[in-house]
Write an enzyme that holds these catalytic residues in place. Structure first.
Site, short mmCIF file in Angstrom:
data_model
loop_
_atom_site.label_atom_id
_atom_site.label_comp_id
_atom_site.label_asym_id
_atom_site.label_seq_id
_atom_site.Cartn_x
_atom_site.Cartn_y
_atom_site.Cartn_z
N GLU A 177 42.07 45.52 42.74
CA GLU A 177 42.47 46.10 41.25
C GLU A 177 41.72 47.08 40.75
OE1 GLU A 177 41.12 42.41 39.24
OE2 GLU A 177 39.27 43.19 38.98
N HIS A 215 38.82 41.02 34.17
CA HIS A 215 37.67 41.14 34.62
C HIS A 215 36.84 42.28 34.11
CE1 HIS A 215 39.26 39.30 38.42
NE2 HIS A 215 39.03 38.25 37.79
#
Length: 259
Positions: A177, A215
């Site tokens: 990511e 995150h």
């Protein structure tokens, strides 16, 4: 075979007596996990004494730091365990790992896939589940959710090396990511060390610059850490990268069919 976690692995559950801890411990046991100890809810300092005792007794442990445990509480814990040479740390802020049919440590659903020939490493817990489900008929050797924080225990590279060495893993799926340079470092490692086919997916192509997305490590700063840059780095070393998780799953099917 499986990496890191198998039927003989001993698992300690931090926070086992809470409602969620009890639920997931029962689920892990139902998956065949050898749970040897549990600790009362609280920060990892409560688990540390049990881990130290296990390490001193030469009992290998798999310790998983899952959702909601802040990194500043675990840094010293990480250092001690890694230095022992007997403990594998996965996380923090991760779903754990599963070797289907053998053992399951963490919060990964144990009934959405089966044992097979694919190795999976992912920053995202949700995408771990999706990939497991989409390829459930083919199955996995081990699925590892490493977490998306800036500082983690087990990395993409650790898993890539283990899957490369595992004779039963025929294809590797790597989900990354935005944020940081872990995927670029993984690409360099793949170029020099991995002979098995790797299929990739990078989440966050539409993420706005400077905004943390989910995150703590998923943040783009200028030209650093973009999904496009990570995709380019992976494709440059021969990794086929899907535009969506479903496309990545389709690429895995194509590779396995060719094998």
């Amino acid at each position: 075979m499986a990496i890191f976690l198998n039927a003989d692995s001993k698992v300690l559950v931090q926070g086992m007596t809470g409602a969620e801890g009890t639920k997931h411990t029962r689920r892990m046991v139902q998956s065949g996990t050898n749970v040897v100890a549990g600790v009362t809810p609280g920060p990892p300092k409560f688990a540390k004494a049990a881990v130290i005792e296990a390490i001193d007794a030469a009992i290998p442990l798999c310790v998983v730091i899952t959702e909601g445990i802040p990194i500043h509480d675990t840094a010293a814990f990480f250092q001690y365990a890694e230095n022992s040479g007997k403990t594998k740390l996965v996380g923090p802020n991760c779903p754990g790992l599963i070797s289907p049919g053998l053992s399951n440590a963490g919060i990964i659903p144990g009934d959405i896939t089966q044992k097979g020939r694919i190795g999976l490493v992912s920053k995202s817990g949700t995408l771990t589940y999706q990939m497991m489900f989409e390829l459930r008929d083919l199955g996995f050797t081990t699925c590892v959710g490493i977490g998306g924080d800036p500082i983690i225990g087990t990395t993409h590279i650790d898993c890539l090396a283990a899957f490369e060495a595992d004779p039963e893993t025929e294809v590797i799926v790597m989900i990354g990511e935005i944020g940081g340079d872990a995927e670029e470092r993984a690409a360099a490692f793949i170029k020099d060390n991995v002979t098995k086919p790797v299929i990739g997916y990078v989440a966050g192509f539409t993420a706005p610059e400077g905004k943390t997305m989910g995150h703590a490590g998923a943040i783009v700063s200028g030209s650093s850490g973009t999904a496009a840059a990570k995709k380019d780095a992976l494709e440059a070393v021969g990794v086929r990268v899907g535009k969506t998780p479903s496309e990545a799953a389709r690429l895995v099917r194509e590779v396995l069919a060719a094998l």
